[in-house]
Design a protein around this motif. Sequence first.
Motif, short mmCIF file in Angstrom:
data_model
loop_
_atom_site.label_atom_id
_atom_site.label_comp_id
_atom_site.label_asym_id
_atom_site.label_seq_id
_atom_site.Cartn_x
_atom_site.Cartn_y
_atom_site.Cartn_z
N TRP A 1 0.87 -4.73 -6.57
CA TRP A 1 1.47 -3.89 -5.53
C TRP A 1 0.61 -3.84 -4.27
O TRP A 1 1.02 -3.26 -3.26
CB TRP A 1 1.70 -2.47 -6.05
N GLY B 1 8.60 -0.73 0.28
CA GLY B 1 9.44 -1.01 -0.88
C GLY B 1 8.70 -0.82 -2.19
O GLY B 1 9.24 -0.27 -3.15
N ASP B 2 7.44 -1.28 -2.26
CA ASP B 2 6.64 -1.10 -3.48
C ASP B 2 6.37 0.37 -3.74
O ASP B 2 6.36 0.82 -4.89
CB ASP B 2 5.33 -1.88 -3.38
N ARG C 1 9.49 1.97 -5.18
CA ARG C 1 9.77 1.57 -6.56
C ARG C 1 9.01 2.37 -7.59
O ARG C 1 9.31 2.32 -8.78
CB ARG C 1 9.47 0.07 -6.74
N ASP C 2 8.03 3.15 -7.16
CA ASP C 2 7.28 3.98 -8.09
C ASP C 2 8.01 5.29 -8.42
O ASP C 2 7.50 6.09 -9.20
CB ASP C 2 5.91 4.32 -7.51
N GLU D 1 14.75 5.15 -6.53
CA GLU D 1 14.13 4.17 -5.64
C GLU D 1 14.84 4.08 -4.30
O GLU D 1 14.21 4.09 -3.24
CB GLU D 1 14.11 2.81 -6.32
N ASP D 2 16.18 3.97 -4.31
CA ASP D 2 16.93 3.81 -3.07
C ASP D 2 16.78 5.03 -2.17
O ASP D 2 16.59 4.91 -0.95
CB ASP D 2 18.41 3.57 -3.38
#
Length: 278
Positions: free
Chosen positions: A130, A139-140, A143-144, A148-149
């Motif tokens: 990451w 984005g990374d 994602r955590d 996420e969106d």
Amino acid sequence: MEPNDTIPAVPAEPLSTAPAEPPAAPAEAPAAPVRPRPRGRTALLIAAAALLGISGGTAVGYGIQAQRPPSQLPALSQTELAYPAKALPADKVPAPLPASQDRQAKTDGDLRKLLIDRPAGWSEDKDADWLDDGWMSVGDLARDYREEDYMFEYFLGSGIRRIAGASWVKGADREAEIRLVQFSSGVSTSAAEFADGQRAYMGDPEKGAGNEGDPVEASGEGRYYLYEVDREPGYEPLYQARALMNRGDIMIEINLYDSRPISKKDIRTLAEQQLERV
């Protein structure tokens, strides 16, 4: 129907002498109907009356204004700006802050330099995909999170600027992750709002640590937390600690993971050291 069309006569119906029965009450009161737009001849009459009212009111207004005496206009010249007669002596002019004490100079530079140095006994985590040369993408980071969106849109809408990070390993199982999430400076309080939002659910055992944590000294609202051990059949136990702080336009997050218990001192020491650098 056009305005000049003849309206056909409607034959009159005989009046009924039977008493009218009251209509049955509806089961549910309907919504108030929207008044329909007037059509045909009625519409033309209303439009003509409105136009006449506007024209008449405008004419009366001009007539009243014409009878009034002219108003005095303000002078175009302005008073001269006042300046001090003498400049302040050199010993009275405040000296600029050194770069080490100027937060703006620190945070506008290379954000990675504000990360604490890797402690003794730790090594770089070469499997931390990451990170890219000490930088993390939005984005990374999104994602955590479970949603996420939503988090990706939240970060973009909050004026996220850049993310610097570090990842270290110690021994066989201990891992440390540090992130400095910087938002655009100015009147925005996005860093504080992001940190507050994260701390808000940390007391929830389903989403967070299940406790209120402990304060980080000299951090304002900063806190650090120890999670309950996570045990699953066939896996080693997972211990986790987390610290959440913010200073200026930077939100600070620290995570510790291990298969053995993590002490409060371990996470508190990292949090205090990192806070001193920002």
